[in-house]
Motif scaffolding. Structure first.
Motif: not given
Length: 374
Positions: A1-6, A28-33, A67-69, A79-81
């Motif tokens: 699992m991707i650490a940043a997302a987890a 827009d959602s990814i850019k806005n975090g 989304v992280n890529q 972004p926060k998920i």
């Protein structure tokens, strides 16, 4: 699992965080975090909510990677998920209502679904199969073994079970509300087999190691289905192409998701080489055999690519079978079965295809095409 997302992922129940009544913009959602991602909560190996409310499974990890890529490709922070459950009958509605930014949930691309949502990908091909007990007193080794009054289970309304019934009229079809109930019936010997996508079956096989076998399904003879569809002996009962659902008409998001899926399968350098050498310079609805072969060969150039890692981590022993069968055989020049389609290749939906107009900005992927006259 991707650490940043987890590290930042949270979950919400289905009734929480109502939508905006208008579709969301993934980019827009990814850019806005902060992104809201739809998936299943009850499919082991693919997408399941754990007791601590975290999400695991291959579709979950595909979503996280994408989304992280995309964020990385654009120089944005990861972004926060927020995860949201997306039951099959509600997926298009939840996209239209703005409840989710995108959905990866064993979401097979189909003509009816494309009327209400757009799809990036497909990122994975799978086929209909049977889940049966190991070491059963009367084992099921081929599809025709079902045609002796055996009890076959699938979820209510499933076309997969109805397809079997058309080809094998002596099957006793049992329809349950969910896959877990079918699996438990097969485990206890109340039912003889469960039929659905092989990847879904693989998740249950991995959850109960040593208890189940997966039996491939091809038509035992030329068959005409109840809807008039003609199938030849040896045809797969169904080919499911898993895509990522997004709001209708969001071409920029589709391009970026497809690019991320290529990077997941080929790596960043491999995806760049593929785009430079194999993708047609002009938009086309026809993806050539050479292009598809080049993509498959590039994927298998690194047998430990991220997509294959995710499949092995989550789908157990059957993942190895899937991956091996998708490898091009040097003797025949083709794989035993497809596994990694070229992202953006949705030509299978078309009867007569016409190219869409060239976009105003360069696009490195085959465009989504419209059926002629539609």
């Amino acid at each position: 699992m991707i650490a940043a997302a987890a590290a930042v992922a949270v979950t919400l129940p289905l009734v929480a965080a109502c939508g905006t009544d208008t579709p969301r913009s993934l980019l827009d959602s990814i850019k806005n975090g902060h992104v809201v991602l739809g998936t299943k909560f009850d499919q082991p190996g693919l997408a399941i909510q754990n007791p601590d409310k975290s999400q695991t499974g291959s579709d979950v990890q595909v979503s996280e990677f994408v989304v992280n890529q995309i964020a990385k490709n654009n120089g944005w922070a990861a972004p926060k998920i927020t995860w949201k459950e997306t039951p099959s009958p509600l997926r298009e509605r939840m996209i239209e209502n703005g409840e989710v930014d995108m959905i990866a949930a064993t979401y097979s691309i189909s003509k009816p679904r494309k009327a209400k949502a757009d799809f990036a990908g497909p990122y994975l091909l799978t086929y209909q199969a049977l889940l049966v007990r190991k070491n059963a007193e009367h084992p099921i080794k081929t599809l025709t073994d079902l045609n002796s009054g055996r009890k076959l289970c699938s979820v209510s309304g499933s076309t997969s079970a109805l397809n079997v019934q058309s080809a094998l009229p002596n099957v006793q079809l049992q329809q349950y509300d969910g896959y877990a109930s079918c699996v438990e019936g097969v485990r206890r010997g109340v039912l003889d087999a469960l039929t659905t996508d092989a990847t879904i079956l693989a998740g249950f096989q991995a959850k109960y190691p040593g208890e189940f076998d997966i039996v491939p399904m091809t038509y035992p003879q030329d068959t005409t289905l109840k809807d008039g569809t003609k199938k030849k002996k040896g045809d797969q009962f169904s080919t499911e192409r898993y895509g990522i659902g997004i709001r209708k008409g969001d071409g920029p998001a589709m391009v970026q998701i497809n690019r991320a899926l290529e990077q997941m399968t080929l790596g960043e350098e491999g995806a760049a080489r593929f785009a430079a050498s194999a993708i047609p310079s002009k938009p086309t609805c026809q993806v050539s055999k050479d292009t598809t072969t080049a993509y498959t060969e590039a994927a298998y150039a690194d047998p430990n690519n991220r997509l294959f890692q995710v499949l092995r981590e989550n789908l157990g022993e059957y993942a190895t079978t899937m991956i091996d069968q998708g490898r091009i055989d040097p003797a025949t020049g083709k794989p035993a079965s497809a596994l990694v389609p070229t992202p953006g290749d949705q030509t299978w939906l078309l009867t007569t295809a016409t190219p869409t107009p060239a976009p105003s900005t360069p696009v490195t992927l085959a465009p989504v095409c419209a059926k002629e006259g539609s």
